[in-house]
Write a protein that holds these residues in place. Structure first.
Motif, short mmCIF file in Angstrom:
data_model
loop_
_atom_site.label_atom_id
_atom_site.label_comp_id
_atom_site.label_asym_id
_atom_site.label_seq_id
_atom_site.Cartn_x
_atom_site.Cartn_y
_atom_site.Cartn_z
N ARG A 26 -2.65 5.01 -0.62
CA ARG A 26 -2.81 3.76 -1.37
C ARG A 26 -3.11 2.59 -0.44
NH1 ARG A 26 -0.39 3.84 -6.32
NH2 ARG A 26 -1.70 2.02 -6.69
N ILE A 27 -2.61 2.65 0.79
CA ILE A 27 -2.95 1.65 1.81
C ILE A 27 -3.34 2.40 3.07
CG2 ILE A 27 -1.50 -0.22 0.92
CD1 ILE A 27 0.62 0.54 2.94
N LEU A 28 -4.13 1.75 3.92
CA LEU A 28 -4.67 2.40 5.10
C LEU A 28 -3.89 2.04 6.35
CD1 LEU A 28 -8.50 1.88 4.48
CD2 LEU A 28 -7.12 3.91 3.98
N ASP A 29 -3.79 3.00 7.25
CA ASP A 29 -3.25 2.78 8.58
C ASP A 29 -4.29 2.00 9.38
OD1 ASP A 29 -2.58 3.02 11.27
OD2 ASP A 29 -1.69 5.00 11.03
N ARG A 30 -3.92 0.83 9.90
CA ARG A 30 -4.87 -0.04 10.61
C ARG A 30 -4.70 0.02 12.13
NH1 ARG A 30 -8.66 -2.58 7.04
NH2 ARG A 30 -7.69 -2.55 4.98
N GLY A 31 -4.02 1.04 12.63
CA GLY A 31 -3.80 1.16 14.07
C GLY A 31 -2.34 1.41 14.36
N GLN A 32 -1.96 1.25 15.60
CA GLN A 32 -0.58 1.48 16.02
C GLN A 32 -0.13 0.37 16.96
OE1 GLN A 32 -0.67 5.40 17.82
NE2 GLN A 32 -0.24 6.42 15.88
N ILE A 56 -1.03 -6.76 5.80
CA ILE A 56 -0.12 -7.33 4.80
C ILE A 56 -0.84 -7.56 3.48
CG2 ILE A 56 1.31 -9.34 4.24
CD1 ILE A 56 1.98 -9.62 7.16
N GLY A 57 -2.10 -8.00 3.54
CA GLY A 57 -2.84 -8.25 2.31
C GLY A 57 -3.02 -6.99 1.47
N ASP A 58 -3.16 -5.82 2.12
CA ASP A 58 -3.28 -4.57 1.37
C ASP A 58 -2.00 -4.28 0.59
OD1 ASP A 58 -5.77 -4.34 2.47
OD2 ASP A 58 -5.18 -2.87 4.00
N VAL A 59 -0.86 -4.53 1.23
CA VAL A 59 0.43 -4.30 0.56
C VAL A 59 0.59 -5.27 -0.61
CG1 VAL A 59 2.93 -4.29 0.86
CG2 VAL A 59 1.45 -3.43 2.69
N ILE A 60 0.24 -6.54 -0.39
CA ILE A 60 0.36 -7.54 -1.45
C ILE A 60 -0.53 -7.17 -2.63
CG2 ILE A 60 -0.09 -9.95 -2.06
CD1 ILE A 60 0.64 -10.68 0.83
N ALA A 61 -1.77 -6.76 -2.35
CA ALA A 61 -2.70 -6.39 -3.43
C ALA A 61 -2.16 -5.22 -4.24
CB ALA A 61 -4.07 -6.05 -2.84
N LEU A 62 -1.59 -4.24 -3.57
CA LEU A 62 -1.04 -3.08 -4.26
C LEU A 62 0.15 -3.48 -5.14
CD1 LEU A 62 -1.07 -0.06 -4.75
CD2 LEU A 62 0.32 0.23 -2.68
N LEU A 63 1.01 -4.34 -4.61
CA LEU A 63 2.15 -4.80 -5.41
C LEU A 63 1.69 -5.60 -6.62
CD1 LEU A 63 4.51 -5.87 -2.48
CD2 LEU A 63 4.72 -3.84 -3.92
N ASN A 64 0.64 -6.43 -6.44
CA ASN A 64 0.12 -7.19 -7.58
C ASN A 64 -0.47 -6.27 -8.64
OD1 ASN A 64 0.86 -9.63 -6.45
ND2 ASN A 64 -1.14 -9.99 -5.49
N GLU A 65 -1.12 -5.17 -8.22
CA GLU A 65 -1.64 -4.19 -9.17
C GLU A 65 -0.51 -3.57 -9.99
OE1 GLU A 65 -3.96 -1.22 -7.27
OE2 GLU A 65 -5.40 -2.64 -6.41
N ARG A 66 0.58 -3.25 -9.33
CA ARG A 66 1.73 -2.64 -10.03
C ARG A 66 2.30 -3.61 -11.06
NH1 ARG A 66 6.31 -1.12 -6.39
NH2 ARG A 66 7.09 -0.30 -8.35
N ILE A 67 2.38 -4.89 -10.68
CA ILE A 67 2.92 -5.88 -11.62
C ILE A 67 1.97 -6.06 -12.80
CG2 ILE A 67 3.49 -8.32 -11.90
CD1 ILE A 67 4.36 -8.32 -8.96
N ALA A 68 0.66 -6.12 -12.53
CA ALA A 68 -0.32 -6.30 -13.61
C ALA A 68 -0.39 -5.09 -14.51
CB ALA A 68 -1.70 -6.59 -13.00
N GLY A 69 -0.15 -3.87 -13.93
CA GLY A 69 -0.24 -2.66 -14.73
C GLY A 69 0.97 -2.45 -15.58
#
Length: 274
Positions: A245-251, A261-274
């Motif tokens: 659901r989110i990508l690994d951007r390095g180590q 962080i924006g990927d996590v926020i977008a995913l959480l917003n999708e869950r709230i909207a759904g």
């Protein structure tokens, strides 16, 4: 044969061939491994990018400083402890004669140890970790456990304290330079300097946009968003990554995966909207 561990307030016994007990040795190494993460969060707090703490008082009672005094103090104490033990290990090693090619030779050990690390806390901590045998075998290692442990606990208290308010950006109403702070749950933010009002929802959206492109570990992101997403945990973020659901951007330098962080926020917003 065992003896009491010499570390303050440690009730454990230590084997006779060790300077401190195994638990204190392991704790010291874990603390040193966490210095890089602590330095990052202290620098953010110091530069007020994280805007933690409570700054909602009136101008006469609480003028906002351009830095966080507790973060500055924690950085100073931590640097002093790390640099002190770096110098201790270097100074305790006698200067050798000609350098040989055997890495286990005392001359080579001294040469490696005498090469200074970069001038930042993470590099000094990594140097101490590489010299763990000398550090843990030092006759005063109990003092190192106490001193470094106290410095790192102070740093953790600074970055982990729950904020009473969150930073909502600059006011800018008619050029007002004041910083805005809002209590969680507020719908309207009023500037203490000029009296201008702002929408808390819009300001929260602004804050999320500011941090969207920053990378962090699952633990760092969960901590940073805790006040806005109370149910978010590091294991949830790791689960999202595992499921793609989110990508690994390095180590990071410890090999831990980094996420945007924006990927996590977008995913959480999708869950709230759904």
């Amino acid at each position: 044969m065992t003896a009491p561990c010499p570390v303050s307030a440690c009730p454990r016994p230590r084997p006779g061939h060790l300077t401190v007990c195994r638990a204190c040795s392991a704790g010291l190494l874990r603390d040193l491994a966490d210095v890089s993460n602590l330095e990052t969060h202290l620098e953010l707090t110091l530069s007020r990018q994280s805007r933690t703490g409570d700054r909602h008082g009136s101008r006469s009672a609480d003028t906002a400083l351009p830095y966080d005094e507790r973060a500055r103090s924690a950085l100073t104490v931590l640097r002093s402890a790390l640099v002190g033990w770096y110098r201790q290990l270097v100074d305790d090693e006698p200067r050798p004669g000609p350098i040989c090619r055997q890495c286990s030779h005392p001359s080579c050990l001294w040469l490696h140890r005498s090469r200074p690390p970069a001038d930042n806390l993470a590099a000094i901590a990594r140097w101490l970790l590489r010299q763990r045998a000398a550090l843990l075998g030092h006759q005063a290692v109990a003092e190192a456990v106490d001193e470094l442990g106290a410095a790192i606990r102070q740093a953790r208290r600074v970055i982990d304290r729950p904020p009473a308010t969150w930073y909502a950006g600059p006011c800018r109403v008619d050029g007002c330079p004041a910083d805005l702070y809002a209590r969680h749950g507020a719908t309207v933010i009023r500037c203490r300097e000029c009296g201008g009002t702002h929408s808390a929802i819009l300001r929260e959206q602004w804050l999320m946009a500011q941090v969207a492109d920053h990378l962090g570990t699952a633990t760092e992101i969960a901590r940073a968003l805790a006040a806005f997403q109370p149910g978010l945990t590091p294991s949830m973020i790791r689960g999202y990554a595992h499921r793609g659901r989110i990508l690994d951007r390095g180590q990071d330098e410890l090999g831990r995966p980094l996420y945007r962080i924006g990927d996590v926020i977008a995913l959480l917003n999708e869950r709230i909207a759904g």
